[in-house]
Enzyme design. Structure first.
Site, PDB file in Angstrom:
ATOM      1  N   LYS A   1     -14.467  -3.658   0.423  1.00  0.00           N
ATOM      2  CA  LYS A   1     -14.345  -2.119   0.186  1.00  0.00           C
ATOM      3  C   LYS A   1     -13.439  -2.195  -1.183  1.00  0.00           C
ATOM      4  O   LYS A   1     -13.305  -1.005  -1.696  1.00  0.00           O
ATOM      5  CB  LYS A   1     -13.342  -1.614   1.173  1.00  0.00           C
ATOM      6  CG  LYS A   1     -14.118  -1.739   2.394  1.00  0.00           C
ATOM      7  CD  LYS A   1     -13.295  -1.263   3.644  1.00  0.00           C
ATOM      8  CE  LYS A   1     -14.070  -1.518   4.857  1.00  0.00           C
ATOM      9  NZ  LYS A   1     -13.188  -1.730   6.111  1.00  0.00           N
TER      10      LYS A   1
ATOM     11  N   LYS B   1       0.793  -1.270  -0.023  1.00  0.00           N
ATOM     12  CA  LYS B   1      -0.025  -0.016  -0.010  1.00  0.00           C
ATOM     13  C   LYS B   1       0.605   1.162   0.071  1.00  0.00           C
ATOM     14  O   LYS B   1       0.316   2.244  -0.490  1.00  0.00           O
ATOM     15  CB  LYS B   1      -0.933  -0.063   1.523  1.00  0.00           C
ATOM     16  CG  LYS B   1      -2.036  -0.808   1.179  1.00  0.00           C
ATOM     17  CD  LYS B   1      -3.175  -0.154   2.252  1.00  0.00           C
ATOM     18  CE  LYS B   1      -3.953  -1.094   2.908  1.00  0.00           C
ATOM     19  NZ  LYS B   1      -4.517  -0.346   4.181  1.00  0.00           N
TER      20      LYS B   1
ATOM     21  N   LYS C   1     -13.727 -11.471  -2.929  1.00  0.00           N
ATOM     22  CA  LYS C   1     -14.497 -11.242  -1.973  1.00  0.00           C
ATOM     23  C   LYS C   1     -15.083  -9.855  -1.832  1.00  0.00           C
ATOM     24  O   LYS C   1     -14.839  -8.860  -2.641  1.00  0.00           O
ATOM     25  CB  LYS C   1     -13.656 -10.986  -0.563  1.00  0.00           C
ATOM     26  CG  LYS C   1     -13.906 -12.130   0.569  1.00  0.00           C
ATOM     27  CD  LYS C   1     -12.788 -12.111   1.518  1.00  0.00           C
ATOM     28  CE  LYS C   1     -12.805 -10.636   2.312  1.00  0.00           C
ATOM     29  NZ  LYS C   1     -12.142 -10.782   3.631  1.00  0.00           N
TER      30      LYS C   1
HETATM   31  P1  AMP Z   1     -12.655  -5.674   6.336  1.00  0.00           P
HETATM   32  O1  AMP Z   1     -13.985  -4.976   5.999  1.00  0.00           O
HETATM   33  O2  AMP Z   1     -11.974  -6.395   5.095  1.00  0.00           O
HETATM   34  O3  AMP Z   1     -12.003  -4.784   7.114  1.00  0.00           O
HETATM   35  O4  AMP Z   1     -13.391  -6.931   7.182  1.00  0.00           O
HETATM   36  C1  AMP Z   1     -13.840  -7.016   8.517  1.00  0.00           C
HETATM   37  C2  AMP Z   1     -14.343  -8.235   8.695  1.00  0.00           C
HETATM   38  O5  AMP Z   1     -15.182  -8.661   8.049  1.00  0.00           O
HETATM   39  C3  AMP Z   1     -13.142  -9.194   8.832  1.00  0.00           C
HETATM   40  O6  AMP Z   1     -13.298 -10.242   9.887  1.00  0.00           O
HETATM   41  C4  AMP Z   1     -13.364 -10.087   7.356  1.00  0.00           C
HETATM   42  O7  AMP Z   1     -12.973 -11.282   7.557  1.00  0.00           O
HETATM   43  C5  AMP Z   1     -14.987  -9.840   7.446  1.00  0.00           C
HETATM   44  N1  AMP Z   1     -15.367  -9.837   5.774  1.00  0.00           N
HETATM   45  C6  AMP Z   1     -14.853  -8.717   5.114  1.00  0.00           C
HETATM   46  N2  AMP Z   1     -15.473  -9.064   3.801  1.00  0.00           N
HETATM   47  C7  AMP Z   1     -15.974 -10.387   3.818  1.00  0.00           C
HETATM   48  C8  AMP Z   1     -16.743 -11.404   2.874  1.00  0.00           C
HETATM   49  N3  AMP Z   1     -16.837 -10.797   1.616  1.00  0.00           N
HETATM   50  N4  AMP Z   1     -17.002 -12.139   3.076  1.00  0.00           N
HETATM   51  C9  AMP Z   1     -16.900 -12.780   4.401  1.00  0.00           C
HETATM   52  N5  AMP Z   1     -16.526 -12.021   5.672  1.00  0.00           N
HETATM   53  C10 AMP Z   1     -15.922 -10.939   5.095  1.00  0.00           C
END
Ligand code: AMP
Length: 317
Positions: free
Chosen positions: A192, A108, A189
């Site tokens: 964001k 990043k 996935k």
């Molecule tokens: P993040 O939004 O990437 O910071 O993730 C925050 C939490 O949400 C973490 O525990 C991720 O593993 C979970 N998470 C984020 N996106 C997904 C997704 N598409 N499917 C399952 N879990 C997710």
């Protein structure tokens, strides 16, 4: 057992966050003490807009209550100054060589003219976030593993140099919630990193928006074969829709067309999110503020002895 997780307010929470992280956290609230925070300081490590950060933090605070995490301690990281204070003490134990090796920084930040120094030192803040609560275990996905390994190294080093202050947490694999893929790009996935959001269902999307996004979801172009069946390699889009349907309590029985599948997924997702959206709409600002202020107060209380021990051990008065 202490459970701790921080969410960075750099985007709207998604169906992926809900099914993969929030819902399992809510389900596990009765076992152990949960601390769930909004990592607003982490949001400062990349170029940011203050008004957007403020509104995303407020939205996230309301959503953490709306999904049902209010049986746990909810807090905003910057309202617990021990996080930034311990972070500086840990910056004084971490070596630049270690920070240089962090994959996330390499990806990043390194070589970008606008990189903020806080992006480089972010692993020290993350270590502070964890060590302040003395958890015995930290559930961590692959993307944060290297940072938690560094947290362990820093705790061990600090304890060796200055005396036993920190509990060295064990790294554990989180209980696997559903993994939700992007509706437009079902091999990655839902999250964001997808700029336009067409393939992302946000927790606050109204039913008609959810319907439209699911209607436009990529299915599969298997020539001549439109069977509704799970096959992660050949039919990632259909598989994702089936997974979402089941995770949202729907049934796949009798679904034979993509149209019927999308209609069933829409109904299931709308039904899953409806109580959350209703609670969100009914919450008033004063009760959200009160919940988070009480949470921050509990965090200040819990973290004070750990910070004090670290300060004393390092020779601060
Ligand atoms: P993040 O939004 O990437 O910071 O993730 C925050 C939490 O949400 C973490 O525990 C991720 O593993 C979970 N998470 C984020 N996106 C997904 C997704 N598409 N499917 C399952 N879990 C997710």
């Amino acid at each position: 057992m202490i459970k701790l997780s921080l969410f960075k307010p750099t985007g709207h929470l998604t169906l992926g966050n809900h099914l993969g992280a929030l819902r399992p956290m809510v389900a596990g609230q009765s076992e152990g003490r949960g601390f769930y925070g909004i990592a607003d300081l982490h949001a400062l490590t990349v170029p940011h807009d203050p008004a957007t950060l403020r509104s995303l933090s407020v939205e996230m605070a309301r959503l953490l209550i709306s999904v049902g995490l209010d049986q746990s301690t909810l807090f905003v990281q910057s309202r617990v100054p021990a996080h930034s204070e311990l972070s500086f003490l840990l910056e004084s134990t971490v070596h630049t060589g270690e920070l240089n090796r962090m994959i996330q920084f390499k990806e990043k930040g390194r070589d970008q003219p606008s990189t903020r120094a806080s992006l480089y030192t972010y692993p020290a803040l993350m270590a502070a976030d964890i060590l302040l609560y003395r958890p015995e275990q930290v559930p961590v996905g692959d993307d944060q593993r290297q940072h938690v390994e560094l947290t362990r190294d820093l705790a061990l080093r600090f304890n060796r140099l200055y005396g036993e202050v920190f509990t060295v947490p064990e790294i554990v694999t989180p209980p696997s919630g559903a993994r939700v893929m992007d509706l437009q790009d079902p091999t990655t996935k839902m999250g964001k990193s997808h700029a336009d959001g067409a393939g992302i269902v946000y927790l606050l999307d109204p039913p008609d928006v959810i319907r439209r996004k699911i209607a436009r979801a990529v299915t599969d172009s298997e020539v001549g074969a439109t069977a509704v069946r799970p096959d992660r390699d050949a039919k990632p889009g259909v598989t994702n829709l089936l997974d979402i349907l089941v995770a949202c309590g729907g049934s796949t029985d009798g679904i034979t067309t993509y149209g019927a599948l999308k209609a069933a997924v829409t109904d299931a997702v709308v039904a899953e999110l409806e109580p959350i959206q209703k609670r969100y709409a009914d919450l008033d600002d004063a009760s959200v503020s009160a919940e988070f202020e009480a949470g921050a107060e509990r965090c200040r209380h819990v973290t004070a002895p750990v910070l004090a021990a670290a300060r004393t051990a390092m020779g601060l008065s």
